[in-house]
Scaffold this motif. Structure first.
Motif, mmCIF file in Angstrom:
data_model
loop_
_atom_site.group_PDB
_atom_site.id
_atom_site.type_symbol
_atom_site.label_atom_id
_atom_site.label_comp_id
_atom_site.label_asym_id
_atom_site.label_seq_id
_atom_site.Cartn_x
_atom_site.Cartn_y
_atom_site.Cartn_z
ATOM 1 N N ARG A 195 -15.930 11.508 -0.622
ATOM 2 C CA ARG A 195 -16.618 12.090 0.537
ATOM 3 C C ARG A 195 -16.331 13.582 0.655
ATOM 4 N NH1 ARG A 195 -14.403 8.796 5.439
ATOM 5 N NH2 ARG A 195 -12.590 8.947 4.106
ATOM 6 N N TYR A 235 -18.389 15.986 -15.520
ATOM 7 C CA TYR A 235 -17.448 15.116 -14.809
ATOM 8 C C TYR A 235 -18.029 13.708 -14.648
ATOM 9 C CZ TYR A 235 -14.854 13.017 -10.966
ATOM 10 O OH TYR A 235 -14.140 12.142 -10.179
ATOM 11 N N TYR A 237 -6.800 -0.525 -7.023
ATOM 12 C CA TYR A 237 -6.392 0.435 -5.979
ATOM 13 C C TYR A 237 -6.873 1.852 -6.334
ATOM 14 C CZ TYR A 237 -3.118 3.726 -3.756
ATOM 15 O OH TYR A 237 -2.572 4.801 -3.104
ATOM 16 N N LEU A 259 -4.601 15.093 -10.484
ATOM 17 C CA LEU A 259 -6.054 14.921 -10.618
ATOM 18 C C LEU A 259 -6.798 15.816 -9.650
ATOM 19 C CD1 LEU A 259 -7.255 11.214 -10.670
ATOM 20 C CD2 LEU A 259 -7.868 13.054 -12.216
ATOM 21 N N ASP A 260 -6.397 15.682 -8.400
ATOM 22 C CA ASP A 260 -7.068 16.339 -7.299
ATOM 23 C C ASP A 260 -7.076 17.867 -7.516
ATOM 24 O OD1 ASP A 260 -7.289 17.544 -4.830
ATOM 25 O OD2 ASP A 260 -5.993 16.164 -3.780
ATOM 26 N N HIS A 276 0.835 -1.209 0.000
ATOM 27 C CA HIS A 276 0.000 0.000 0.000
ATOM 28 C C HIS A 276 0.868 1.257 0.000
ATOM 29 C CE1 HIS A 276 -2.805 2.842 2.384
ATOM 30 N NE2 HIS A 276 -2.840 3.114 1.107
ATOM 31 N N HIS A 296 -1.916 11.599 -8.221
ATOM 32 C CA HIS A 296 -3.124 11.959 -7.486
ATOM 33 C C HIS A 296 -3.248 13.476 -7.373
ATOM 34 C CE1 HIS A 296 -5.884 12.639 -4.119
ATOM 35 N NE2 HIS A 296 -6.467 11.534 -4.532
ATOM 36 N N LEU A 356 -9.037 18.785 -11.300
ATOM 37 C CA LEU A 356 -10.453 18.540 -11.588
ATOM 38 C C LEU A 356 -11.235 19.846 -11.566
ATOM 39 C CD1 LEU A 356 -11.647 15.359 -9.661
ATOM 40 C CD2 LEU A 356 -11.233 15.652 -12.105
ATOM 41 N N ARG A 394 0.909 4.179 -2.742
ATOM 42 C CA ARG A 394 0.562 5.550 -2.361
ATOM 43 C C ARG A 394 1.682 6.513 -2.749
ATOM 44 N NH1 ARG A 394 -0.852 6.847 3.835
ATOM 45 N NH2 ARG A 394 -2.889 7.676 3.316
ATOM 46 N N GLY A 396 -9.667 3.578 -4.266
ATOM 47 C CA GLY A 396 -9.167 4.764 -3.562
ATOM 48 C C GLY A 396 -9.971 6.005 -3.898
HETATM 49 C C1 HEM Z 1 -11.249 10.333 -9.967
HETATM 50 C C2 HEM Z 1 -10.445 11.052 -9.231
HETATM 51 C C3 HEM Z 1 -9.658 10.485 -8.070
HETATM 52 C C4 HEM Z 1 -9.009 9.290 -7.938
HETATM 53 C C5 HEM Z 1 -8.859 8.180 -8.980
HETATM 54 C C6 HEM Z 1 -8.456 9.259 -6.602
HETATM 55 C C7 HEM Z 1 -7.711 8.219 -6.083
HETATM 56 C C8 HEM Z 1 -7.344 8.101 -4.760
HETATM 57 C C9 HEM Z 1 -6.593 7.023 -4.183
HETATM 58 C C10 HEM Z 1 -6.039 5.825 -4.934
HETATM 59 C C11 HEM Z 1 -6.500 7.262 -2.848
HETATM 60 C C12 HEM Z 1 -5.839 6.366 -1.814
HETATM 61 C C13 HEM Z 1 -4.521 6.934 -1.332
HETATM 62 C C14 HEM Z 1 -3.912 6.012 -0.294
HETATM 63 O O1 HEM Z 1 -3.298 5.009 -0.674
HETATM 64 O O2 HEM Z 1 -4.101 6.267 0.892
HETATM 65 C C15 HEM Z 1 -7.167 8.516 -2.579
HETATM 66 C C16 HEM Z 1 -7.268 9.115 -1.335
HETATM 67 C C17 HEM Z 1 -7.696 10.376 -1.136
HETATM 68 N N1 HEM Z 1 -8.163 11.249 -2.092
HETATM 69 FE FE1 HEM Z 1 -8.385 10.864 -4.046
HETATM 70 N N2 HEM Z 1 -8.783 10.420 -5.957
HETATM 71 C C18 HEM Z 1 -9.502 11.195 -6.827
HETATM 72 C C19 HEM Z 1 -9.994 12.457 -6.610
HETATM 73 C C20 HEM Z 1 -9.825 13.153 -5.458
HETATM 74 C C21 HEM Z 1 -10.225 14.532 -5.270
HETATM 75 C C22 HEM Z 1 -10.851 15.428 -6.316
HETATM 76 C C23 HEM Z 1 -9.915 14.840 -3.998
HETATM 77 C C24 HEM Z 1 -10.098 16.153 -3.319
HETATM 78 C C25 HEM Z 1 -11.243 16.565 -2.900
HETATM 79 C C26 HEM Z 1 -9.322 13.670 -3.389
HETATM 80 C C27 HEM Z 1 -8.917 13.582 -2.092
HETATM 81 C C28 HEM Z 1 -8.440 12.452 -1.487
HETATM 82 C C29 HEM Z 1 -8.190 12.332 -0.058
HETATM 83 C C30 HEM Z 1 -8.390 13.451 0.966
HETATM 84 C C31 HEM Z 1 -7.723 11.024 0.159
HETATM 85 C C32 HEM Z 1 -7.291 10.406 1.481
HETATM 86 C C33 HEM Z 1 -8.541 10.042 2.249
HETATM 87 C C34 HEM Z 1 -8.279 9.327 3.537
HETATM 88 O O3 HEM Z 1 -7.116 8.994 3.847
HETATM 89 O O4 HEM Z 1 -9.271 9.072 4.237
HETATM 90 N N3 HEM Z 1 -9.273 12.662 -4.311
HETATM 91 N N4 HEM Z 1 -7.670 8.999 -3.763
#
Ligand code: HEM
Length: 191
Positions: free
Chosen positions: A119, A39, A109, A20-21, A6, A17, A24, A10, A113
């Motif tokens: 949320r 989207y 993953y 993307l984040d 993991h 990430h 978007l 990560r 993820g």
């Molecule tokens: C389609 C778009 C997205 C994909 C494919 C994606 C993918 C992922 C993945 C794989 C993880 C896991 C990371 C880990 O190994 O801990 C993750 C976590 C996270 N992502 Fe994204 N993400 C996307 C969009 C977003 C966006 C737009 C945001 C911002 C609002 C975001 C915020 C986060 C946060 C805050 C976590 C950590 C959550 C936690 O630890 O509880 N992501 N995402």
């Protein structure tokens, strides 16, 4: 505790990430209804053909593939309740998953993820643009933690990707790269 596989995924996809984040169109402060529906359509075009193959592979029951298999239905429900019946082009460039192996787990993953960030996005959108249908972004709802933990447990096991980290990382990177390129081509990521 973060498991070795993991942690590698990560760290090995952190920059992707972030791209993307931060890119978007949806995450900005001026997102409107048509950005959001665009989207959802773009994501559906990538996710639906991929998830239909991914979760039909020969996974053990412990991975709960049937519960993970149809996030596209949530997106379709959101589009339907928004009255959006426009056609959804399909991405033909998503990673090929042919076997229940470490590469496919790396792809999974990314799909799993994405539920974690959903949320946060749902909360953001509920604040800036009330009354959008958010079923997909709410995703597993109160099961998001257990579903993620269960996925990571399998990812890190000997039957999962332990010992095959390079293949898993390749799957995760390919998934991020194809999704990012596709979302960009659909104007769901800012240039
Ligand atoms: C389609 C778009 C997205 C994909 C494919 C994606 C993918 C992922 C993945 C794989 C993880 C896991 C990371 C880990 O190994 O801990 C993750 C976590 C996270 N992502 Fe994204 N993400 C996307 C969009 C977003 C966006 C737009 C945001 C911002 C609002 C975001 C915020 C986060 C946060 C805050 C976590 C950590 C959550 C936690 O630890 O509880 N992501 N995402």
């Amino acid at each position: 505790m973060i498991s070795p596989v993991h942690q590698l995924l990560r760290e090995g996809t952190r920059e992707r990430h972030e791209t993307l984040d931060q890119g978007l169109a949806l995450a900005g402060s001026e997102v409107d209804r048509s950005d959001y529906l665009n989207y959802l359509r773009a994501l559906l075009g990538w996710l639906e053909p991929l998830e239909q193959r991914l979760w039909q592979l020969d996974w053990p029951d412990s991975l709960q593939a049937p519960a993970r298999a149809d996030k596209s239905a949530w997106i379709r429900a959101d589009l339907a309740s928004a009255g959006d019946a426009s056609p959804v082009p399909q991405c033909t460039d998503a990673p090929r998953v042919d076997a229940a192996d470490a590469y496919a787990l790396g792809v999974a993953y990314v799909v799993e993820g994405s539920q974690l960030g959903g949320r946060f996005l749902a909360k953001h959108l509920a604040d800036v643009t009330p009354a959008l249908p958010l079923r997909y972004l709410r995703g597993y709802e109160d099961q998001v933690g257990p579903m993620w933990k269960g996925f990571l447990q399998y990812l890190d096991s000997e039957d999962g990707a332990q010992g095959q980290e390079a293949q898993a990382l390749q799957g995760a990177r390919d998934a991020f790269d194809s999704l990012t390129a596709w979302l960009r081509s659909q104007q769901a990521i800012r240039a």
